[in-house]
Design a protein around this motif. Sequence first.
Motif, PDB file in Angstrom:
ATOM      1  N   ALA A  96       0.805  -1.214   0.000  1.00 16.06           N
ATOM      2  CA  ALA A  96       0.000   0.000   0.000  1.00 16.06           C
ATOM      3  C   ALA A  96       0.838   1.264   0.000  1.00 16.06           C
ATOM      4  N   THR A  97       2.101   1.151   0.351  1.00 17.88           N
ATOM      5  CA  THR A  97       2.875   2.355   0.541  1.00 17.88           C
ATOM      6  C   THR A  97       4.020   2.469  -0.446  1.00 17.88           C
ATOM      7  N   ASN A  98       4.351   3.685  -0.799  1.00 13.13           N
ATOM      8  CA  ASN A  98       5.553   3.973  -1.560  1.00 13.13           C
ATOM      9  C   ASN A  98       6.451   4.932  -0.798  1.00 13.13           C
TER      10      ASN A  98
ATOM     11  N   TYR B  33       1.957  12.572  -2.218  1.00  8.94           N
ATOM     12  CA  TYR B  33       2.570  12.468  -0.894  1.00  8.94           C
ATOM     13  C   TYR B  33       2.765  13.858  -0.289  1.00  8.94           C
ATOM     14  N   SER B  48       0.631   9.281   2.323  1.00  7.04           N
ATOM     15  CA  SER B  48       0.527   8.980   0.902  1.00  7.04           C
ATOM     16  C   SER B  48      -0.942   8.814   0.541  1.00  7.04           C
ATOM     17  N   SER B  55      -3.347   5.981   1.684  1.00  9.37           N
ATOM     18  CA  SER B  55      -2.829   4.625   1.640  1.00  9.37           C
ATOM     19  C   SER B  55      -1.883   4.342   2.806  1.00  9.37           C
ATOM     20  N   GLU B  56      -1.243   5.370   3.322  1.00  5.79           N
ATOM     21  CA  GLU B  56      -0.432   5.210   4.524  1.00  5.79           C
ATOM     22  C   GLU B  56      -0.220   6.561   5.172  1.00  5.79           C
TER      23      GLU B  56
END
Lengths: 112, 117
Positions: A96-98, B33, B48, B55-56
């Motif tokens: 889920a993360t980048n 982001y 993000s 998403s995070e």
Amino acid sequence: EDQVTQSPEALRLQEGESSSLNCSYTVSGLRGLFWYRQDPGKGPEFLFTLYSAGEEKEKERLKATLTKKESFLHITAPKPEDSATYLCAVQGPGGATNKLIFGTGTLLAVQP
Amino acid sequence: EPEVTQTPSHQVTQMGQEVILRCVPISNHLYFYWYRQILGQKVEFLVSFYNNEISEKSEIFDDQFSVERPDGSNFTLKIRSTKLEDSAMYFCASSGVLAGTRRETQYFGPGTRLLVL
């Protein structure tokens, strides 16, 4: 815990004096390692992405290399305009993360 | 060359006030982001955003923070009640499908310097 350590913290070079900056990392499953340049009061400017050990990228006087534990940014015959802070960042496993995890950077000063 | 833009470049506010920082990501990018950099410290991930949802988020991104993509071009960060420790440089970044790049490369904007008095 994923971590990035850059050395040295600061480096002063004479114009034309080549050197290397180091980025050591610990990450569970490296997806990418990134080098950015940051001028004072500005945003990080993308330089290189490295994806796997043994990979190398070049751009003008800069060359980035990657091993399983660290990356080097080699600066050949630097000029005063190369003076900046150089940031290293890593990206962990997908999902889920980048998000990028940054080091504290190396402040490079090139004197004429 | 496509670039991420941010407004305002500088923002001064009083403690407890709400601020909204604005960003226009690179067109056709899919991932957005926010990061921040306190003076003299490392760049830190905040949040993000993908497909119109978070998403995070990091531990820093508490209930005082929110993000929104109000239209097809803007991406905003809102701080509801600013604190002194929110003073920092805030960077927007984007990544995604763009000819010649891979999803993971993030491109940063010039930043908004926020000062909370």
